[in-house]
Enzyme design. Structure first.
Site, short mmCIF file in Angstrom:
data_model
loop_
_atom_site.label_atom_id
_atom_site.label_comp_id
_atom_site.label_asym_id
_atom_site.label_seq_id
_atom_site.Cartn_x
_atom_site.Cartn_y
_atom_site.Cartn_z
N ASP A 79 46.58 42.78 30.23
CA ASP A 79 47.61 43.56 30.93
C ASP A 79 47.08 44.87 31.50
O ASP A 79 47.72 45.47 32.36
CB ASP A 79 48.77 43.89 29.98
CG ASP A 79 49.41 42.64 29.40
OD1 ASP A 79 49.33 41.59 30.06
OD2 ASP A 79 49.98 42.72 28.30
N ARG B 153 56.78 27.85 53.59
CA ARG B 153 57.61 28.13 52.43
C ARG B 153 57.42 29.55 51.93
O ARG B 153 56.47 30.24 52.29
CB ARG B 153 57.27 27.17 51.30
CG ARG B 153 57.86 25.79 51.45
CD ARG B 153 57.44 24.89 50.31
NE ARG B 153 58.06 23.58 50.41
CZ ARG B 153 57.57 22.47 49.87
NH1 ARG B 153 56.44 22.53 49.19
NH2 ARG B 153 58.20 21.32 50.00
N ARG C 294 59.99 28.33 46.43
CA ARG C 294 59.55 27.74 45.17
C ARG C 294 59.14 28.84 44.20
O ARG C 294 58.71 29.91 44.61
CB ARG C 294 58.35 26.80 45.39
CG ARG C 294 58.64 25.63 46.32
CD ARG C 294 59.53 24.60 45.62
NE ARG C 294 59.69 23.40 46.43
CZ ARG C 294 60.59 23.22 47.38
NH1 ARG C 294 61.45 24.20 47.65
NH2 ARG C 294 60.66 22.09 48.05
N THR D 61 26.96 45.57 50.65
CA THR D 61 25.73 44.78 50.53
C THR D 61 25.61 44.27 49.11
O THR D 61 25.95 44.98 48.15
CB THR D 61 24.49 45.62 50.88
OG1 THR D 61 23.31 44.90 50.51
CG2 THR D 61 24.47 46.96 50.16
N GLU E 61 13.36 38.80 43.91
CA GLU E 61 12.46 38.25 44.92
C GLU E 61 11.28 39.16 45.23
O GLU E 61 10.20 38.69 45.57
CB GLU E 61 13.24 37.94 46.20
CG GLU E 61 14.01 39.14 46.76
CD GLU E 61 14.91 38.77 47.92
OE1 GLU E 61 14.83 37.60 48.37
OE2 GLU E 61 15.67 39.63 48.40
N GLN F 4 24.21 33.31 46.78
CA GLN F 4 24.55 34.54 46.06
C GLN F 4 25.50 35.44 46.85
O GLN F 4 26.15 36.31 46.26
CB GLN F 4 23.27 35.32 45.74
CG GLN F 4 22.36 34.59 44.77
CD GLN F 4 20.97 35.18 44.71
OE1 GLN F 4 20.79 36.27 44.18
NE2 GLN F 4 19.99 34.49 45.27
#
Length: 941
Positions: free
Chosen positions: A333, A368, A460, A701, A806, A840
């Site tokens: 909550d 709807r 709904r 980024t 990398e 990613q």
């Protein structure tokens, strides 16, 4: 006294004392505690101290010299800082030290502790190799049982026991080992929430790392009251492996009426003493934390009663005089005051937003209206942020009630206007605690009846229910639950009988401690304020961003449908452009910027396909409300983006089109290319008057490498996408048994994603550009893998994960590292590579990226409103000078400890950026790396 000799054979050391009091205290310390003798006292300000049994004639020259000594305040501050970090950091990494050899560390430790001196033992208190303490001058003094200070294979400091005597009774084992620092019990209580398992895992491993025993108390307070080995179980390091990816709480939770009575708490007290537990960490809601604090306050009377009824011994009574309690808030909550986020809140928000994204499709298909009920009790945080993240038409939350007629009219007015402008679907979010201003509850059926009867909509009702609690935790909850678990262990180790019970909180993106009682009291005041109809106070007790999010939702929701809030002469033309690689939240920023501009009366423009699109094709379009409907939930960049910089695209043409369209402000959304673009535009102002307008960069980024901010849009989406990828990879590794996956992480020269992903995924190792990869570290890591797999025989979940940025090494690529590991494993385990690449970047943006994109964009427009007139004054000036007033209108909008701030691009570019490496100079995530390595059992060189 312990004999000691200086490792390096130095003949003497000089120490300076600032006053006679510390001078005498130092003499007493070295003579009474360490066995030094006074060798010479040539005057009252100089003393030579020498070890009594030292063949090397090592001496300490102690001088009373205020001129060369540190001040008393500096010494006190240094001792306080080191003492405060006693259980947090290795003192050797903070301050240089003097190292001696001692043949009796246990005797030395006893002497120091008897004298009240802080003692840090390494690697742990059970089998220490080295001992460190502080002298009265704040000098760090070390002792080792090794002749060679760098040796690690000397004889064991524990007594040798034969194999048949390895398993002893509890009494015998106490004679063999030094006492455990603390015995910690951890439990989860109240409603479950995603992130509880990562919290428990962190407590267990951090506790063991710091030399403690850790017991998991199953089934919450019910298990504490029942006691016994069925409910209170000692937990080992490997027992919590794999818990990061599991939702709910693996140690169970239950509500316990018996604990509310003193008789129940008396049973709990007895059970804890039987297990030797003297510290309790509780993760739960406000009721659970209140119960924990009450338990602590009654503890002295409880053990007194147990002693009088002869249910515990006198020795147990003396041993367990005090109970340390620490709380952490586990609640979907987000209803606890004094903390910005509770464990599980963002995971629940993610479930809600995903559900509404799915509902959007069917709602749009059938034109709807959907009423979506979300949890939250007295707190509307979930409903508010879900409404902001999904661009809902209307929300009903407890903090902003209205009369029955008012909310019905307002909702119907907004929905009918949205429909009149061509919107096919309607989403109304109702918090379960929604009320009107007379405190009568508002149900989903009431809302449905209003939409059906007054607007004739096919409506709904969807109640999400406990779906919001389920599933694995998102990256934010995994990371911050882990950090809170580590801090909870630190708290119970550092607290004493006089320390108020702390609650671990998140304030301004930092893990902090606040008094538990105060936090619970403030939380309960929210419900009381609502009951007394003091709704302003109820909102003020929420986190710092709640009110701002509320205003942002109201502003963006009324876009283009109500009269603008600004007079005609104040209205501007504001452009937005995306620069660099796509990142989650870019579209959300464009949507929020455009809708907020419309509500204010500004004209929003989108520059398509970056600066090259502007310079070559004049790709400028004004933004229409219906055209961007739904963009907040889309990934990528709908207006297009590329890496072309203004100077490369033709900055002269860019300035021409700025003049042609009469832009009064520009918002750039992007990464380091956008940062460089802002710098180039700011520099070009001297030649192009049309660029003398407010320029604001919103960092976006996945690398999170933009100077001036600790958070970039897209980084949270990236973390979640990469985390989900790694969860699947790790599952494969575990199923195959004895397999390592080396996973390559994007991020350029920034190790932000790899570092936080290691914490979120439970990777054993991560390599980042900031540290590089040394052969020595790689060798140590491979040996660690060998040992780890050797210890895993017969255990499940035996896969391993290594993350490699990398750019961590040009030579040791992902493939090379995997090949080396495979070769070194000699068939005992194997290694594979996994390269997720652009996966990613993520698909649908995370709720955090959506909400923060909205906050960023609206703040950026407000900045342009504020500074537009200032820029107009010098826009056509012939003698243009780059004063501080002018440079402060080209800024990066960033988050620093949860606070939004604007920083001039010139300051950031000149002083805070490493442009060749496309990085910020200040690395703010180093402490996360230390915790990641600690919880994975990795040793870093």
């Amino acid at each position: 006294m312990p004999d000691a000799s200086l490792f390096n054979g130095t003949s003497f050391i000089t120490l300076f004392a600032p006053n006679i009091s510390l001078f005498q205290a130092s003499i007493d310390f070295y003579t009474d505690r360490l066995g030094f003798a006074i060798k010479e006292t040539s005057n009252q300000k100089l003393v030579w101290l020498q070890l009594e049994e030292d063949s090397n004639n090592v001496s300490i020259q102690l001088l009373l010299d205020p001129e060369h000594a540190a001040s008393v305040s500096q010494i006190d501050q240094n001792i306080r800082n080191l003492t405060r970090s006693l259980y947090r950091k290795d003192w050797r990494s903070i301050q240089s030290n003097i190292a001696f050899k001692s043949s009796s560390l246990s005797k030395l430790v006893k002497l120091l502790k008897d004298g009240g001196h802080p003692v840090q033992q390494s690697p742990n208190e059970i089998s220490p190799f080295e001992v460190y303490t502080l002298d009265p001058l704040g000098s760090l003094i070390g002792f080792s049982g090794f002749k060679n200070p760098f040796a690690v294979n000397e004889r064991s400091l524990l007594p040798k026991v034969s194999e048949e005597k390895a398993y002893r009774t509890e009494d015998d084992s106490e004679k063999l080992f030094t006492p455990i620092r603390k015995t910690i019990g951890v439990m989860t209580s109240g409603g479950d929430s995603p992130g509880m398992n990562p919290f428990v895992r962190a407590v267990v491993r951090a506790g063991i790392y710091k030399g403690c025993k850790v017991f998991c108390i199953h089934e919450g307070y019910e298990g504490l009251v029942r006691g016994g080995e069925k409910y209170i179980k000692e937990t080992q390091w490997h027992d919590v492996r794999g818990w990061l990816v599991e939702g709910g709480t693996n140690i169970g939770t239950a509500r316990c009426k018996e604990f509310r009575e003193r008789s129940g708490r008396l049973k709990a007290c007895k059970n804890m003493i039987d297990m030797g537990i003297d510290a309790l960490i509780v993760c739960g809601g406000d009721g659970s934390l209140t119960g924990a604090d009450r338990f602590r306050s009654e503890w002295p009377s409880l053990i007194e009663e147990l002693l009088q009824t002869e249910r515990i011994s006198q020795q147990q009574f003396e041993t367990y005089q005090n109970l340390n309690i620490c709380g952490a808030v586990g609640s979907i909550d987000n209803d606890m005051s004094s903390t910005d986020a509770t464990i599980g809140a963002f995971s629940s928000l993610d479930r809600i937003c995903r559900a509404i994204d799915y509902i959007d499709a069917t709602a749009n298909s059938h034109s709807r209206a959907f009423i979506v009920e979300v949890m939250g009790r007295h707190c509307g945080w979930l409903g508010l942020l879900a409404g902001l993240a999904t661009s809902a038409d209307y929300i009903l939350i407890p903090e902003k009630p209205a009369s029955s007629r008012e909310w019905q009219d307002q909702m119907c007015d907004i929905v009918s206007k949205h429909r009149a402008r061509g919107k096919r679907k309607t989403i109304v979010i109702v918090a379960e605690g929604a009320i009107s201003n007379d405190l009568s509850p508002i149900s989903c059926d009431q809302v449905k009846d209003v939409l059906v009867n007054r607007l004739g909509l096919d409506t709904r009702v969807t109640t999400l229910g406990h779906v919001q609690r389920g599933g694995t935790a998102v990256a934010f909850d995994r990371i911050y639950a882990t950090l809170q678990g580590v801090e909870a262990v630190n708290a119970v180790l550092e607290c004493n009988a006089d320390t108020p019970s702390p609650m671990i909180a998140i304030k301004e993106d930092q893990i902090t401690r606040v008094p538990l009682v105060d936090a619970v009291e403030l939380t309960q005041q929210v419900a009381k304020s609502i009951e007394s109809r003091n709704f302003k106070r109820a909102i003020s007790l929420r986190d710092s961003e709640f009110v701002e999010h509320m205003k942002n939702f109201i502003s963006t929701n009324s876009a283009d449908h109500v009269p603008p809030s600004l007079p005609l002469e104040k209205r501007k033309k504001v452009a937005i452009i995306n620069v660099g690689a796509p990142a989650g939240g870019m579209n959300s920023a464009v949507y929020s910027m455009a809708t907020y501009c419309m509500s204010r009366g500004h004209v929003p423009y989108a520059i398509h396909n970056g600066f090259s699109g502007l310079a070559r094709h004049e790709s400028v379009r004004s933004i229409n409300w219906l055209d961007i409907e739904g963009w907040g939930s889309l990934g990528g960049s709908e207006i297009g983006t590329n890496r072309t910089l203004p100077n490369d695209a033709d900055i002269g043409m860019i300035a021409y089109f700025f003049e042609k369209y009469g832009f009064d402000g520009l918002i750039l959304v992007g990464g380091f290319e956008a940062f460089i673009s802002l710098h180039q535009l700011e520099r070009a102002r001297i030649n192009y008057p049309s660029l003398r307008i407010p320029l604001v960069l919103i960092p976006a980024t996945i690398s999170n490498n933009v100077p001036g901010t600790e958070y970039s849009l897209g980084s949270d989406t990236c973390l979640n996408s990469f985390m989900e990828y790694c969860d699947v990879i790790k599952q494969s590794a575990a199923a195959t048994r004895n397999r390592v996956f080396v996973v390559e992480v994007q991020g350029g020269n920034s190790g932000y994603i790899a570092t936080h992903a290691q914490l979120a995924c439970g990777a054993q190792i991560s390599y980042v550009p900031e540290e590089g990869i040394s052969l020595a570290q790689l060798e140590m890591d491979i040996n660690s893998l060998k040992e780890s797999f050797a210890n895993d025989q017969g255990k499940t979940k035996s896969g391993r994960l290594i993350l490699k940025s990398e750019n961590a090494s040009k030579v040791l690529t992902t493939e090379v590292i995997s090949t080396i590991i495979d070769d070194e494993a000699s068939g005992r385990f194997d290694s594979k590579t996994a390269i997720p690449g652009h996966v990613q970047q993520g698909g649908i943006p995370s709720p955090m990226d959506r909400v923060r994109a909205s906050r960023f964009a609206i703040r950026a427009v407000s900045f342009i409103e504020k500074h537009s007139d200032k820029c107009q004054a010098f826009k056509n000036s012939i003698s243009f000078r780059q004063t501080d007033e002018i440079t402060s209108t080209a800024v990066v909008l960033g988050i620093h400890k949860s606070q939004l701030r604007f920083t001039p691009i010139r300051q950031l570019y000149d002083f805070e950026s490493d442009v060749p490496r496309r990085m910020r100079k200040n690395i703010f995530w180093s402490n996360v790396r230390e915790i990641s390595d600690m919880l994975s059992g990795r040793t870093s060189l």
